[in-house]
Scaffold this motif. Sequence first.
Motif, PDB file in Angstrom:
ATOM      1  N   GLY A 132       0.934  -1.096  -0.051  1.00  0.00           N
ATOM      2  CA  GLY A 132      -0.005   0.020   0.001  1.00  0.00           C
ATOM      3  C   GLY A 132       0.726   1.169   0.147  1.00  0.00           C
ATOM      4  N   ALA A 133       2.000   1.268  -0.496  1.00  0.00           N
ATOM      5  CA  ALA A 133       2.906   2.396  -0.434  1.00  0.00           C
ATOM      6  C   ALA A 133       2.444   3.361  -1.610  1.00  0.00           C
ATOM      7  CB  ALA A 133       4.400   1.982  -0.824  1.00  0.00           C
ATOM      8  N   ARG A 134       2.908   4.751  -1.131  1.00  0.00           N
ATOM      9  CA  ARG A 134       2.622   6.045  -1.800  1.00  0.00           C
ATOM     10  C   ARG A 134       3.588   6.231  -2.633  1.00  0.00           C
ATOM     11  NH1 ARG A 134       1.292   9.633   2.147  1.00  0.00           N
ATOM     12  NH2 ARG A 134      -0.942   9.113   2.092  1.00  0.00           N
ATOM     13  N   ILE A 135       3.284   6.464  -4.030  1.00  0.00           N
ATOM     14  CA  ILE A 135       4.346   6.461  -4.879  1.00  0.00           C
ATOM     15  C   ILE A 135       4.019   7.782  -5.958  1.00  0.00           C
ATOM     16  CG2 ILE A 135       5.494   5.618  -7.021  1.00  0.00           C
ATOM     17  CD1 ILE A 135       4.957   3.014  -6.220  1.00  0.00           C
ATOM     18  N   LEU A 136       5.179   8.852  -5.739  1.00  0.00           N
ATOM     19  CA  LEU A 136       5.091   9.715  -6.431  1.00  0.00           C
ATOM     20  C   LEU A 136       5.646   9.650  -7.942  1.00  0.00           C
ATOM     21  CD1 LEU A 136       4.562  13.073  -7.110  1.00  0.00           C
ATOM     22  CD2 LEU A 136       6.917  13.558  -5.934  1.00  0.00           C
ATOM     23  N   VAL A 137       4.653  10.002  -9.003  1.00  0.00           N
ATOM     24  CA  VAL A 137       5.173  10.002 -10.498  1.00  0.00           C
ATOM     25  C   VAL A 137       5.412  11.345 -10.944  1.00  0.00           C
ATOM     26  CG1 VAL A 137       4.435   8.804 -12.826  1.00  0.00           C
ATOM     27  CG2 VAL A 137       3.911   7.657 -10.779  1.00  0.00           C
ATOM     28  N   VAL A 138       6.565  11.278 -11.439  1.00  0.00           N
ATOM     29  CA  VAL A 138       6.895  12.722 -11.993  1.00  0.00           C
ATOM     30  C   VAL A 138       7.394  12.398 -13.435  1.00  0.00           C
ATOM     31  CG1 VAL A 138       8.147  14.790 -11.784  1.00  0.00           C
ATOM     32  CG2 VAL A 138       7.746  13.399  -9.845  1.00  0.00           C
ATOM     33  N   GLU A 139       6.548  13.057 -14.561  1.00  0.00           N
ATOM     34  CA  GLU A 139       6.508  13.000 -15.591  1.00  0.00           C
ATOM     35  C   GLU A 139       5.810  13.919 -16.487  1.00  0.00           C
ATOM     36  OE1 GLU A 139       7.458  12.166 -19.418  1.00  0.00           O
ATOM     37  OE2 GLU A 139       8.288  10.356 -18.448  1.00  0.00           O
ATOM     38  N   ASP A 140       6.644  14.552 -17.336  1.00  0.00           N
ATOM     39  CA  ASP A 140       5.865  15.620 -18.225  1.00  0.00           C
ATOM     40  C   ASP A 140       4.954  15.455 -19.474  1.00  0.00           C
ATOM     41  OD1 ASP A 140       8.368  15.120 -19.538  1.00  0.00           O
ATOM     42  OD2 ASP A 140       8.231  17.185 -20.616  1.00  0.00           O
ATOM     43  N   ASN A 148       2.728   9.516 -18.149  1.00  0.00           N
ATOM     44  CA  ASN A 148       2.732   9.680 -16.622  1.00  0.00           C
ATOM     45  C   ASN A 148       1.184   8.895 -16.263  1.00  0.00           C
ATOM     46  OD1 ASN A 148       1.570  10.988 -14.221  1.00  0.00           O
ATOM     47  ND2 ASN A 148       2.682  12.751 -14.612  1.00  0.00           N
ATOM     48  N   GLN A 149       0.051   9.180 -17.089  1.00  0.00           N
ATOM     49  CA  GLN A 149      -0.961   8.372 -16.824  1.00  0.00           C
ATOM     50  C   GLN A 149      -0.983   6.879 -16.937  1.00  0.00           C
ATOM     51  OE1 GLN A 149      -3.542  10.131 -15.502  1.00  0.00           O
ATOM     52  NE2 GLN A 149      -4.302   8.376 -14.909  1.00  0.00           N
ATOM     53  N   ALA A 150      -0.061   6.313 -17.810  1.00  0.00           N
ATOM     54  CA  ALA A 150       0.085   5.091 -18.117  1.00  0.00           C
ATOM     55  C   ALA A 150       0.672   4.381 -17.119  1.00  0.00           C
ATOM     56  CB  ALA A 150       0.916   4.641 -19.244  1.00  0.00           C
ATOM     57  N   VAL A 151       1.680   5.032 -16.575  1.00  0.00           N
ATOM     58  CA  VAL A 151       2.513   4.533 -15.277  1.00  0.00           C
ATOM     59  C   VAL A 151       1.508   4.649 -13.922  1.00  0.00           C
ATOM     60  CG1 VAL A 151       4.567   5.154 -13.786  1.00  0.00           C
ATOM     61  CG2 VAL A 151       4.940   5.176 -16.332  1.00  0.00           C
ATOM     62  N   THR A 152       0.870   5.629 -13.887  1.00  0.00           N
ATOM     63  CA  THR A 152      -0.041   5.872 -12.727  1.00  0.00           C
ATOM     64  C   THR A 152      -1.105   4.644 -12.566  1.00  0.00           C
ATOM     65  OG1 THR A 152       0.400   8.393 -12.489  1.00  0.00           O
ATOM     66  CG2 THR A 152      -1.559   7.360 -11.637  1.00  0.00           C
ATOM     67  N   ASP A 153      -1.544   4.357 -13.870  1.00  0.00           N
ATOM     68  CA  ASP A 153      -2.764   3.427 -13.937  1.00  0.00           C
ATOM     69  C   ASP A 153      -2.163   1.993 -13.583  1.00  0.00           C
ATOM     70  OD1 ASP A 153      -4.384   5.571 -14.576  1.00  0.00           O
ATOM     71  OD2 ASP A 153      -4.554   4.886 -16.728  1.00  0.00           O
ATOM     72  N   ARG A 154      -0.974   1.907 -14.149  1.00  0.00           N
ATOM     73  CA  ARG A 154      -0.279   0.471 -13.753  1.00  0.00           C
ATOM     74  C   ARG A 154       0.131   0.366 -12.367  1.00  0.00           C
ATOM     75  NH1 ARG A 154       1.891  -3.502 -17.200  1.00  0.00           N
ATOM     76  NH2 ARG A 154       1.900  -5.258 -15.893  1.00  0.00           N
ATOM     77  N   LEU A 155       0.639   1.543 -11.668  1.00  0.00           N
ATOM     78  CA  LEU A 155       0.807   1.094 -10.426  1.00  0.00           C
ATOM     79  C   LEU A 155      -0.045   1.253  -9.575  1.00  0.00           C
ATOM     80  CD1 LEU A 155       4.037   3.715 -10.225  1.00  0.00           C
ATOM     81  CD2 LEU A 155       3.922   1.364 -10.014  1.00  0.00           C
ATOM     82  N   ARG A 156      -1.457   2.101 -10.050  1.00  0.00           N
ATOM     83  CA  ARG A 156      -2.450   1.677  -9.000  1.00  0.00           C
ATOM     84  C   ARG A 156      -3.148   0.169  -9.243  1.00  0.00           C
ATOM     85  NH1 ARG A 156      -5.120   7.689 -10.467  1.00  0.00           N
ATOM     86  NH2 ARG A 156      -3.907   8.868  -9.021  1.00  0.00           N
ATOM     87  N   GLY A 157      -3.020  -0.096 -10.376  1.00  0.00           N
ATOM     88  CA  GLY A 157      -3.403  -1.322 -10.572  1.00  0.00           C
ATOM     89  C   GLY A 157      -2.617  -2.536  -9.945  1.00  0.00           C
ATOM     90  N   SER A 158      -1.609  -2.141  -9.225  1.00  0.00           N
ATOM     91  CA  SER A 158      -0.780  -2.950  -8.816  1.00  0.00           C
ATOM     92  C   SER A 158      -0.958  -2.827  -7.088  1.00  0.00           C
ATOM     93  CB  SER A 158       0.721  -2.924  -9.026  1.00  0.00           C
ATOM     94  OG  SER A 158       0.985  -3.033 -10.420  1.00  0.00           O
TER      95      SER A 158
END
Length: 233
Positions: free
Chosen positions: A7-15, A20-30
């Motif tokens: 349940g870790a909180r991850i900050l995704v920084v990508e312009d 950005n959204q693809a990484v975010t969606d994949r991490l949330r799905g994990s």
Amino acid sequence: MPVNAAGARILVVEDEPVINQAVTDRLRGSGYEVVQAWDGPGAVEQFTETAPDLVVLDVMLPGFDGHEVCRRIQAARPVPVLMLTARDDEADILVGLGVGADDYLTKPFRMRELVARVGALLRRVERAAELATRTTTADLGDLRVDSASRRVWVADTEVHLTPTEFDLLACLAASPGVVLTRENLYAEVWGWPGASGTRTVDSHVKALRAKIGAERVRTVHGVGYALETGGAA
């Protein structure tokens, strides 16, 4: 305190919004909680406000670049950083490692690999918390490695290492003089057995040598590395 990797909180920084959204969606799905930023100033602001357990950080950002972001957040509170770079350039990678990045991925990358590396970095935080409860000191000539306090001295002068550099040195110091393969080091330090991390290991060894002395880590070409047991040559 140990991080609950699930349940870790991850900050995704990508312009780039799509990445950005693809990484975010994949991490949330994990199973991770994810917060987002799209530029340097926004990354530092989000880091301060949300206190993430890990940062996925692109190098090229508006405002100021990922290296400056990494430098600022590590000065505020040490945290694992996975750097994303579009250039497979050793000098660029070493700059990132020098400001506190723990690992890096070169674009384009597979989402599966990114999630695996995030998980490995979080598990390393848990292992470091466990090791801090043990009193283990290695004295190798004029090099001293204290695993309990995670501090290193060379000729009575304390040397600042990033978390990954320290873990790498501690792993080598646990078996002084013994040649450890790159694969073994990658599995032990990065927590990802069975994966190829040759460039990652080599880059971190180079950064470590710059701080403790190049002669202290011996290269066995085609095999791996060993920590010399004596003092400086």
